[in-house]
Scaffold this active site. Structure first.
Site, short mmCIF file in Angstrom:
data_model
loop_
_atom_site.label_atom_id
_atom_site.label_comp_id
_atom_site.label_asym_id
_atom_site.label_seq_id
_atom_site.Cartn_x
_atom_site.Cartn_y
_atom_site.Cartn_z
CG ASP A 33 -4.04 -0.59 -7.27
OD1 ASP A 33 -3.36 -1.62 -7.11
OD2 ASP A 33 -3.67 0.53 -6.87
CE LYS A 37 -2.01 0.19 -4.25
NZ LYS A 37 -1.75 1.26 -5.22
CB VAL A 83 -0.92 0.05 1.24
CG1 VAL A 83 -1.83 1.28 1.19
CG2 VAL A 83 -1.74 -1.21 1.39
N GLY A 102 3.39 2.43 -1.71
CA GLY A 102 4.84 2.41 -1.99
C GLY A 102 5.71 2.89 -0.85
N1 HSE Z 1 -0.75 1.38 -10.36
C1 HSE Z 1 -0.49 1.48 -8.96
C2 HSE Z 1 -0.50 2.95 -8.58
C3 HSE Z 1 0.83 0.85 -8.67
O1 HSE Z 1 -0.42 3.79 -9.47
O2 HSE Z 1 -0.63 3.29 -7.43
C4 HSE Z 1 1.21 0.83 -7.23
O3 HSE Z 1 0.39 0.03 -6.48
#
Ligand code: HSE
Length: 439
Positions: A206, A210, A137, A139
């Site tokens: 996505d 997270k 989550v 980065g």
């Molecule tokens: N595509 C995702 C983002 C990658 O832009 O956050 C990192 O989880």
């Protein structure tokens, strides 16, 4: 407990893509520095990937890169396996095998954790192994550590943030350059910020993966991905961005988790935020997460949410954390992940949430139209806060923009069904939820 003095912690990476390369780069380039700071040596022993030919701009020690995933997972010398292949099927197999072989695992795989987290953590506990997932989550932002460790003394009432850089980049381009969604997406793909198949990013999936992880840690609930309301940004038009700006707002794809009165709201959707909210100024691929705890009050965490080095940095933090436990002889580690649903907390249905709304109705410009629309809203307990009508096109459709006071989602949906059926209304009404603007 025995302490293995000067014990070397040995690492294997499966998946030598962007994050795998960043992780390897940090482990190799900073070997001495890491040892000094961590207090024990960490060695990258093996990397496995199907593609061993592609140049990654990194010089590896001879013989560590191979295609043999099985050998890596079985290697008795390796303590920690870093899973960076992504996807859910092969990654799940690799992680389960590694855990059953008594290895600790570090992963950035939010989709897999969100969908199969219960199974993975149960297997880890059974095998006295640890799963590190800081990189899953946001980065480089250490939000897992923050919520699980630093804020553990808080009852968290509110988490909201931008946790998908791709979607934020697209919305930023649309806002700053007036681009339409398709052009902004193409732009993101050309710059390597979006996958060839960007579905998970632009449809909010996505972010929901997270949010599943953050909510599990914040509220002590099982992974609840299927209960998250998820809506993406594909329907956002330059017209909405324009009206939002005129009204003093920005449109952001937010992941939201709220806890109040014994219930939790979990939702991901495009949201109008006051332009002076700190999260509104988070642009491009950056991430930011706002967390409100009863002891700490409000806090904001900001940084790079993706990419080779920022995510590699998060992976290495987990390797060192787990390494510390190995070296100090802890034979297991309580992960802070619960397997049992809380009976005192229910996850609200989307229909039951209350929020303010922005509506853009395409209505004929003629007498009596407004009273019919406001009559329907009123009959569903929805009160209008402000309204603008743009342009003057007698007997033709013009955008009618309304901001409402707080209303219930179920009422809003019912009202919109009725409004959209009116002959004086053309097309479907656009509606966006508004945060940070409580009545
Ligand atoms: N595509 C995702 C983002 C990658 O832009 O956050 C990192 O989880």
């Amino acid at each position: 407990m025995k302490r293995a003095k000067n014990r070397t912690v040995n690492v294997g990476i499966i998946g030598f893509g962007t994050v795998g390369t960043g992780t390897a780069r940090i482990l190799l380039d900073k070997q001495a520095d890491l040892e000094r700071k961590a207090g024990f040596p960490v060695r990258l022993r093996r990397i496995a990937d199907l593609d061993i030919k592609r140049k990654r701009g990194i010089k590896l020690p001879a013989g560590i890169l191979s295609r043999d995933v099985e050998a890596l997972v079985r290697d008795p010398e390796i303590d920690i396996i870093v899973e960076l292949i992504g996807g859910t099927r092969a990654a799940r197999d690799v992680i389960l095998k590694a855990l059953k072989n008594g290895k600790h695992v570090v992963t950035a795989n939010k989709a897999l954790l969100a969908e199969a987290g219960q199974e993975l953590f149960r297997t880890a506990a059974k095998n006295r192994a640890v799963i590190g997932f800081e990189a899953s989550v946001a980065g480089s932002i250490p939000i897992i550590k923050v919520i699980r460790e630093s804020l553990i003394g808080n009852s968290i009432s509110n988490i909201y943030g931008i946790i998908n850089g791709t979607a934020n980049y697209i919305l930023t381009k649309m806002t700053e350059e007036g681009l339409d969604f398709g052009t902004a997406l193409g732009n993101a793909q050309a710059r390597g910020y979006a996958e060839a198949d960007p579905t998970f990013d632009i449809e909010g999936i996505d972010s929901a993966h997270k949010l599943t992880i953050l909510a599990a840690l914040a509220f002590g609930i099982p992974f609840s991905f299927k209960k998250i309301y998820t809506e993406g940004i594909t329907g956002i038009t330059p017209l909405d961005i324009h009206f939002a700006s005129e009204l003093g707002y920005k449109i952001k794809l937010l992941a939201i988790a709220k806890h109040a009165d014994g219930a939790i709201e979990l939702r991901v959707h495009p949201t109008m935020l006051p332009a002076d909210d700190l999260i509104s100024s988070v642009s491009g691929v950056f991430n930011a997460i706002f967390v409100e705890g009863d002891a700490t009050g409000e806090a904001l965490y900001y940084g790079r949410g993706a990419g080779e080095m920022p995510t590699g940095s998060a992976v290495v933090s987990d390797i060192i954390d787990i390494g510390r436990r190995i070296v100090s002889g802890a034979d297991t580690w309580l992960q802070g992940i619960t397997m049992t649903a809380r009976t005192d907390l229910k996850i609200k249905k989307m229909d039951d949430i209350r929020t303010c709304y922005y509506l853009r109705i395409s209505a004929l410009d003629k007498p009596g139209v407004l009273s019919r629309i406001s009559g329907i809203l009123g009959s569903h307990n929805i009160s209008i806060r402000s309204m603008i009508q743009k342009g003057r096109k007698k007997e033709k459709a013009v955008p009618l923009v309304m901001m409402t006071h707080e209303a219930r989602e179920r009422d809003m949906r019912q009202a919109l069904r009725e409004i959209n059926r009116l002959s004086i209304v053309s097309g479907r009404t656009m509606y966006l939820r508004v945060e940070g603007d409580e009545d």
